[in-house]
Design an enzyme around this catalytic site. Sequence first.
Site, PDB file in Angstrom:
ATOM      1  N   GLU A  36       0.827  -1.217   0.000  1.00 16.67           N
ATOM      2  CA  GLU A  36       0.000   0.000   0.000  1.00 16.67           C
ATOM      3  C   GLU A  36       0.856   1.259   0.000  1.00 16.67           C
ATOM      4  O   GLU A  36       0.477   2.265  -0.604  1.00 16.67           O
ATOM      5  CB  GLU A  36      -0.959   0.002   1.193  1.00 16.67           C
ATOM      6  N   CYS A 189     -12.817   2.769 -15.189  1.00 15.76           N
ATOM      7  CA  CYS A 189     -13.160   4.184 -14.997  1.00 15.76           C
ATOM      8  C   CYS A 189     -11.901   5.044 -15.045  1.00 15.76           C
ATOM      9  O   CYS A 189     -11.683   5.908 -14.208  1.00 15.76           O
ATOM     10  CB  CYS A 189     -13.908   4.376 -13.677  1.00 15.76           C
ATOM     11  N   CYS A 196     -17.202   2.592 -20.359  1.00  9.57           N
ATOM     12  CA  CYS A 196     -18.509   2.605 -19.692  1.00  9.57           C
ATOM     13  C   CYS A 196     -19.359   1.386 -20.063  1.00  9.57           C
ATOM     14  O   CYS A 196     -20.176   0.924 -19.263  1.00  9.57           O
ATOM     15  CB  CYS A 196     -19.261   3.882 -20.022  1.00  9.57           C
ATOM     16  N   CYS A 199     -18.803  -1.216 -17.584  1.00 12.39           N
ATOM     17  CA  CYS A 199     -18.843  -0.830 -16.167  1.00 12.39           C
ATOM     18  C   CYS A 199     -20.107  -1.345 -15.484  1.00 12.39           C
ATOM     19  O   CYS A 199     -21.219  -1.125 -15.979  1.00 12.39           O
ATOM     20  CB  CYS A 199     -18.778   0.688 -16.036  1.00 12.39           C
ATOM     21  N   CYS A 205     -24.881   5.739 -13.168  1.00 16.01           N
ATOM     22  CA  CYS A 205     -23.803   6.744 -13.151  1.00 16.01           C
ATOM     23  C   CYS A 205     -24.306   8.072 -13.725  1.00 16.01           C
ATOM     24  O   CYS A 205     -24.683   8.156 -14.895  1.00 16.01           O
ATOM     25  CB  CYS A 205     -22.616   6.226 -13.955  1.00 16.01           C
TER      26      CYS A 205
END
Length: 334
Positions: A36, A189, A196, A199, A205
């Site tokens: 991370e 995205c 899209c 998605c 959205c």
Amino acid sequence: MTQEFSAILIEWQKRHGRRDLPWQISNDPYAIWVSEIMLQQTQVVTVIPYYERFLSAFPNLEALASASLDDVLSLWSGLGYYSRARNLHKAAKMLSNLGKFPDSPEALSGLPGIGRSTAAAIAAFAFSRRAAILDGNVKRVFARFFGIEGHPGEKGVENRMWEKAESLLPESEIGCYTQALMDLGAGLCSRRNPDCAKCPLNSGCIARLSGRVHELPQPAPKKALPLRETTFLVLAREGRLLFERRPGKGIWAELLCFPELAQGQDLSVFDPSNTECLPSFTHAFTHFRLKIEAVLIETGKHREGIWLSMEEALASPIPNPVRKILGRIRQPFP
DNA sequence: GTCCGGGATA
DNA sequence: TATCCCGGAC
């Protein structure tokens, strides 16, 4: 609605998400923490080889805590944002004394280099703690899905996004959900080429429904980057090159770098037997660009500093432009 | 070559 | 708020 958002993402993640990344193969909080930190401001494909090398050298907390800072920085060399490595090393020493890895977002965010979002990611992946992340990719997903105006750097916008992030958390499968958000933001995205059609959130959205996918999130006003110039002195003597340790603050803090030509300084003071100008190039930082000239100077004169062979230099904590210049020096040099 | 994306800190 | 880096897209 809130339920549906996370449920859709969790379902999507199980079918299409990445589950084979090196740091996903275990629940080891140490490994997840390292990953991370590396993933802050850095793409997955860039991180992977660094992560592999780092975990091989420092397989656990004790190994990292007992390592020298120079060894840690050497393995970070080229990855950028070197304060991440210094903070990682510092936090490892703190955790080593603590004896136990913190499992709450609150405790994690108290460690050097771990902010709110990173703390949540570690807590979610390693301990299945219900905590919200909000990185740049997630901000883009939220800006589009909820049609949030303004650029995410604005405090008010960011606060609204944190509220969304908290309110959307699922009751279970937090790790799967968190990974889904990250993968969606980094993949489908994306900023330039959002896909899209694929998605899982496209039907709800707002950006998609209002034809504003490419307008959101609104970019921050851009600033013209000032151009600075420097000349690196690549002093060569008896098969070695001269390096200096950078100051503890500022760009490339504590890394090894070539000496820089002072303003108005003349090369003749180095008593060169031969000089060669290497091709100049520009290196970009966040807040300025640096035009770098490099001149190879064969010298017979001794000078204080850190003299390294090519092999030693390449294994040292050096920034990328130095590595780049080293790659352009043909061997053997005098 | 230029532009842009990607968190934490003092 | 300014500071800290690099790779990849274009």
